[in-house]
Design a protein around this motif. Structure first.
Motif, PDB file in Angstrom:
ATOM      1  N   THR A 118       3.021  -4.097  -2.243  1.00 28.45           N
ATOM      2  CA  THR A 118       4.165  -3.434  -2.860  1.00 28.45           C
ATOM      3  C   THR A 118       4.281  -2.032  -2.292  1.00 28.45           C
ATOM      4  N   VAL A 119       5.509  -1.621  -2.009  1.00 28.49           N
ATOM      5  CA  VAL A 119       5.785  -0.259  -1.548  1.00 28.49           C
ATOM      6  C   VAL A 119       6.433   0.494  -2.703  1.00 28.49           C
ATOM      7  N   ILE A 120       5.976   1.719  -2.927  1.00 32.36           N
ATOM      8  CA  ILE A 120       6.449   2.533  -4.043  1.00 32.36           C
ATOM      9  C   ILE A 120       7.368   3.630  -3.509  1.00 32.36           C
ATOM     10  N   HIS A 121       8.508   3.807  -4.168  1.00 30.40           N
ATOM     11  CA  HIS A 121       9.467   4.863  -3.804  1.00 30.40           C
ATOM     12  C   HIS A 121       9.757   5.716  -5.039  1.00 30.40           C
ATOM     13  N   ARG A 164       9.642  -0.147  -7.123  1.00 34.47           N
ATOM     14  CA  ARG A 164       8.654  -0.902  -6.343  1.00 34.47           C
ATOM     15  C   ARG A 164       9.391  -2.020  -5.636  1.00 34.47           C
ATOM     16  N   GLU A 165       9.008  -2.243  -4.389  1.00 36.18           N
ATOM     17  CA  GLU A 165       9.605  -3.353  -3.643  1.00 36.18           C
ATOM     18  C   GLU A 165       8.524  -4.031  -2.816  1.00 36.18           C
ATOM     19  N   GLU A 166       8.768  -5.283  -2.487  1.00 34.15           N
ATOM     20  CA  GLU A 166       7.797  -6.026  -1.685  1.00 34.15           C
ATOM     21  C   GLU A 166       7.658  -5.386  -0.312  1.00 34.15           C
ATOM     22  N   CYS A 167       6.455  -5.413   0.197  1.00 34.26           N
ATOM     23  CA  CYS A 167       6.166  -4.893   1.531  1.00 34.26           C
ATOM     24  C   CYS A 167       6.598  -5.932   2.565  1.00 34.26           C
ATOM     25  N   ILE A 168       7.372  -5.517   3.539  1.00 33.54           N
ATOM     26  CA  ILE A 168       7.880  -6.427   4.567  1.00 33.54           C
ATOM     27  C   ILE A 168       6.731  -7.002   5.392  1.00 33.54           C
ATOM     28  N   GLU A 169       5.747  -6.162   5.732  1.00 34.67           N
ATOM     29  CA  GLU A 169       4.632  -6.612   6.561  1.00 34.67           C
ATOM     30  C   GLU A 169       3.687  -7.560   5.832  1.00 34.67           C
ATOM     31  N   ASP A 170       3.614  -7.428   4.517  1.00 30.49           N
ATOM     32  CA  ASP A 170       2.667  -8.217   3.732  1.00 30.49           C
ATOM     33  C   ASP A 170       3.314  -8.509   2.379  1.00 30.49           C
ATOM     34  N   PRO A 175       6.745   6.212   2.610  1.00 33.67           N
ATOM     35  CA  PRO A 175       6.515   5.489   1.355  1.00 33.67           C
ATOM     36  C   PRO A 175       5.114   4.874   1.339  1.00 33.67           C
ATOM     37  N   LEU A 176       4.478   4.927   0.173  1.00 29.25           N
ATOM     38  CA  LEU A 176       3.113   4.423   0.059  1.00 29.25           C
ATOM     39  C   LEU A 176       3.081   3.002  -0.484  1.00 29.25           C
ATOM     40  N   ARG A 177       2.173   2.246   0.061  1.00 32.94           N
ATOM     41  CA  ARG A 177       1.879   0.944  -0.518  1.00 32.94           C
ATOM     42  C   ARG A 177       1.018   1.180  -1.752  1.00 32.94           C
ATOM     43  N   ALA A 178       1.111   0.283  -2.697  1.00 33.84           N
ATOM     44  CA  ALA A 178       0.340   0.421  -3.931  1.00 33.84           C
ATOM     45  C   ALA A 178      -1.155   0.510  -3.636  1.00 33.84           C
TER      46      ALA A 178
END
Length: 153
Positions: free
Chosen positions: A97-100, A87-93, A55-58
């Motif tokens: 946002t992480v896009i699925h 879109r969901e929040e990125c756990i690391e940051d 999955p890619l971050r925005a």
């Protein structure tokens, strides 16, 4: 610096290229929209997401597409509303946002790839000779190399 004024022949060649690029892009966009309901921007994003091994971050998506932050944000919001992605929040940051891609988005992207490939085949590949196609590839790579950031003149 070389003379910045184009010759008449150079100007004609450039004008032909611009008209061809505009018409080809328009034709490809219309075919995508008519047969799948996707815009070129939708297709570009879905393709990037599907081709990514994870999955890619925005931010990574924006950099890969070379888009402005606001353009990507608006496009992602429209696509999320249509059920093509989530879109969901990125756990690391938590600012990221992480896009699925959703199942519906993946299915439409597969249809769009077929439509797009067929159109490219019809409007470009079938029209050019093998030699012309090879020259087109060489020209494209040469210009892409020249446009890489940062470029030193």
């Amino acid at each position: 610096m070389k003379n910045a004024i184009l010759t008449e022949q150079q100007s004609l060649i450039w004008s032909s290229y611009q008209r061809m690029r505009t018409r080809l892009t328009g034709r490809l966009n219309r075919e995508l929209a008519q047969q799948t309901g996707l815009s070129e921007a939708d297709y570009e994003i879905l393709t990037a997401l599907i081709e990514s091994p994870e999955p890619l971050r925005a931010l990574a998506l924006r950099c890969g597409l070379e888009w402005e932050k606001s353009r990507l944000s608006h496009q992602l919001r429209r696509m999320e509303t249509r059920g093509l992605l989530t879109r969901e929040e990125c756990i690391e940051d938590n600012r990221g946002t992480v896009i699925h891609v959703t199942a519906a988005g993946r299915e439409l992207a597969e249809q769009a790839k077929q439509v797009y490939d067929e159109a490219v085949q019809r409007f470009v590949i079938d029209v050019l000779t093998p030699n012309q196609l090879e020259v087109l590839g060489t020209i494209a790579e040469t210009l892409l190399d020249q446009l890489e950031e940062p470029h030193q003149s």
